[in-house]
Design an enzyme around this catalytic site. Structure first.
Site, PDB file in Angstrom:
ATOM      1  N   TRP A  40      46.365  43.078  28.829  1.00 44.01           N
ATOM      2  CA  TRP A  40      45.337  43.827  28.085  1.00 44.01           C
ATOM      3  C   TRP A  40      44.718  42.968  26.994  1.00 44.01           C
ATOM      4  O   TRP A  40      43.514  43.039  26.742  1.00 44.01           O
ATOM      5  CB  TRP A  40      45.913  45.127  27.532  1.00 44.01           C
ATOM      6  N   ASP A  90      45.413  47.045  19.462  1.00 43.41           N
ATOM      7  CA  ASP A  90      45.354  47.941  20.611  1.00 43.41           C
ATOM      8  C   ASP A  90      46.759  48.526  20.753  1.00 43.41           C
ATOM      9  O   ASP A  90      47.691  47.825  21.131  1.00 43.41           O
ATOM     10  CB  ASP A  90      44.965  47.150  21.867  1.00 43.41           C
ATOM     11  N   LYS A  97      48.409  57.561  27.607  1.00 47.74           N
ATOM     12  CA  LYS A  97      49.804  57.144  27.718  1.00 47.74           C
ATOM     13  C   LYS A  97      50.703  58.073  26.900  1.00 47.74           C
ATOM     14  O   LYS A  97      51.642  58.628  27.428  1.00 47.74           O
ATOM     15  CB  LYS A  97      49.995  55.693  27.247  1.00 47.74           C
TER      16      LYS A  97
HETATM   17  C1  LIG Z   1      45.934  51.483  29.460  1.00 45.49           C
HETATM   18  C2  LIG Z   1      45.621  50.434  28.450  1.00 45.49           C
HETATM   19  C3  LIG Z   1      44.306  50.002  28.202  1.00 45.49           C
HETATM   20  C4  LIG Z   1      43.123  50.517  28.980  1.00 45.49           C
HETATM   21  O1  LIG Z   1      42.813  51.794  28.590  1.00 45.49           O
HETATM   22  P1  LIG Z   1      41.537  52.559  29.167  1.00 45.49           P
HETATM   23  O2  LIG Z   1      41.587  53.817  28.347  1.00 45.49           O
HETATM   24  O3  LIG Z   1      41.747  52.761  30.612  1.00 45.49           O
HETATM   25  O4  LIG Z   1      40.334  51.744  28.884  1.00 45.49           O
HETATM   26  C5  LIG Z   1      44.105  49.049  27.231  1.00 45.49           C
HETATM   27  N1  LIG Z   1      45.124  48.552  26.520  1.00 45.49           N
HETATM   28  C6  LIG Z   1      46.405  48.928  26.736  1.00 45.49           C
HETATM   29  C7  LIG Z   1      47.501  48.322  25.926  1.00 45.49           C
HETATM   30  C8  LIG Z   1      46.690  49.888  27.706  1.00 45.49           C
HETATM   31  O5  LIG Z   1      47.956  50.266  27.922  1.00 45.49           O
END
Ligand SMILES: *Cc1c(COP(=O)(O)O)cnc(C)c1O
Length: 361
Positions: free
Chosen positions: A103, A173, A197
């Site tokens: 990511w 993030d 998540k």
């Molecule tokens: C799932 C995830 C993403 C992507 O998220 P979207 O909402 O599908 O854009 C980005 N960063 C991390 C750490 C993730 O687990």
């Protein structure tokens, strides 16, 4: 209730049963309203109350100080890969990126389109099994911000503690570990997380942004891409994901009922420990992440061969343990055990692992 299986999906992921039950009960009519939350105006007093309660829920759980805004945006964490540099990386400046997995690489790719970036560390040499130590970071003291991924969902690598950034703004993030443990919000300038998540359904992205960052945003940005549009309109500039915010509010209440983030954290540690202990008990299973960087949310491991891994996932699924196949980019097995994932599911997986090794080891 129709029977639920153990859902190890990485995201969208398992939600708390009491939340789903309440949503089911209120699906056709919110109490006293006579309409579904999906059928009412996002500017109605009813939705306003839900929206405010969701913001308050996040504030209370994470202890978010007054000088931060809590936004509910759309476009996923992936849009934040672009919005962060569009808003915070002005011409002539440079941003630091710390890459601990897939990511982070995606975030970096978008930042490069916007301006200058310095890769302060890239853990590719370790095959993304760990986070860098302080002395491995090549930080630029004049960086516009430093970006990191608190938990790399695909590799199962999690920072145990935020690194010291001095005066440089830290942007994180936190999509896959937000609200899984207490967080020192004051150490961050901006935190973003897709909800799917740990917080609710997909289609809501939480952005927690410190007020002083707003003054750094250049004028002339597209309206929807400018954080100020959303802070000034309380995330209601356009129609938000009302259903998603409603569920997120219920999830916040559920976490609070469970004892908040301290309690969540100890439960998550206990759950993960069950599986890591099973991995460590034998050479048949090999954990992907280095011990000190092991994620409490995504437990990644390998078996002696890809063929065995395929069979493991398939047979587990037949026994009601679903979603264990690792991400296609790293292979192996990944057990995602977010807040709402029950301890009984971890116990069932451990039991299955022992049995599978007995038959195939
Ligand atoms: C799932 C995830 C993403 C992507 O998220 P979207 O909402 O599908 O854009 C980005 N960063 C991390 C750490 C993730 O687990």
């Amino acid at each position: 209730m129709t029977e639920r299986i153990f859902n190890f999906s990485a995201g969208p992921a398992v939600l708390p049963v009491p939340v789903l039950e309440q949503a089911r009960d209120e699906m056709l009519s919110l109490p006293g309203v006579g309409m579904s939350v999906m059928e009412i105006s996002h500017r109605s007093p009813t939705f306003d109350e839900i929206h405010k309660s969701a913001i308050q829920g996040m504030r209370e759980l994470l202890g978010i100080p007054e000088n931060y805004h809590v936004l509910f945006l759309q476009g996923g964490a992936s849009l934040q890969f672009s919005m962060v540099p569009i808003n915070l990386l002005p011409t002539g400046a440079s941003a630091d990126y710390i890459i601990t997995g897939s990511w982070g690489k995606k975030a970096l790719k978008e930042a490069k389109k916007q301006g200058a970036v310095n890769v302060a560390a890239d853990m590719a040499d370790s095959r993304y099994t760990r986070v860098p130590e302080a002395h491995e970071l090549k930080l630029d003291p004049h960086a516009a911000y430093v970006h990191l991924t608190t938990n790399e969902t695909i590799e199962g690598v999690e920072w145990q503690q935020e690194p010291e950034m001095g005066d440089v703004s830290l942007v994180a993030d936190a999509s896959s570990d937000i609200c899984s443990r207490p967080m020192d919000i004051g150490k961050y300038a901006l935190i973003y997380a897709g909800a799917q998540k740990n917080l609710g359904p997909s289609g809501v992205t939480v952005v927690i942004i410190r007020d002083d960052l707003l003054s750094r945003i250049p004028d002339g940005l597209h309206t929807m891409l400018d954080y100020r549009t959303h802070t000034q309109n309380d995330s209601l500039y356009n129609t938000p994901n009302t259903w998603g915010i409603y569920i997120l509010n219920l999830v916040c209440k559920w976490v609070k009922d469970k004892g908040g983030l301290e309690a969540m954290h100890s439960e998550n540690k206990a759950k993960a420990q069950l599986i890591y202990d099973a991995i460590d008990a034998t050479d048949f299973y090999r954990g992907h992440a280095a011990t000190e960087a092991r994620s409490l949310m995504n437990v990644t491991f390998r078996l002696p061969s890809e063929d065995l891994e395929k069979r493991f996932a398939k047979e587990a699924s037949a026994q009601g343990l679903d979603g264990l196949k690792g991400h296609r980019s790293v292979g192996g097995i990944r057990a995602s055990i977010y807040n709402a994932f029950p301890r009984a599911g971890c116990e069932a997986l451990v039991e299955f692992m022992r049995e599978f090794e007995r038959k195939n080891g």
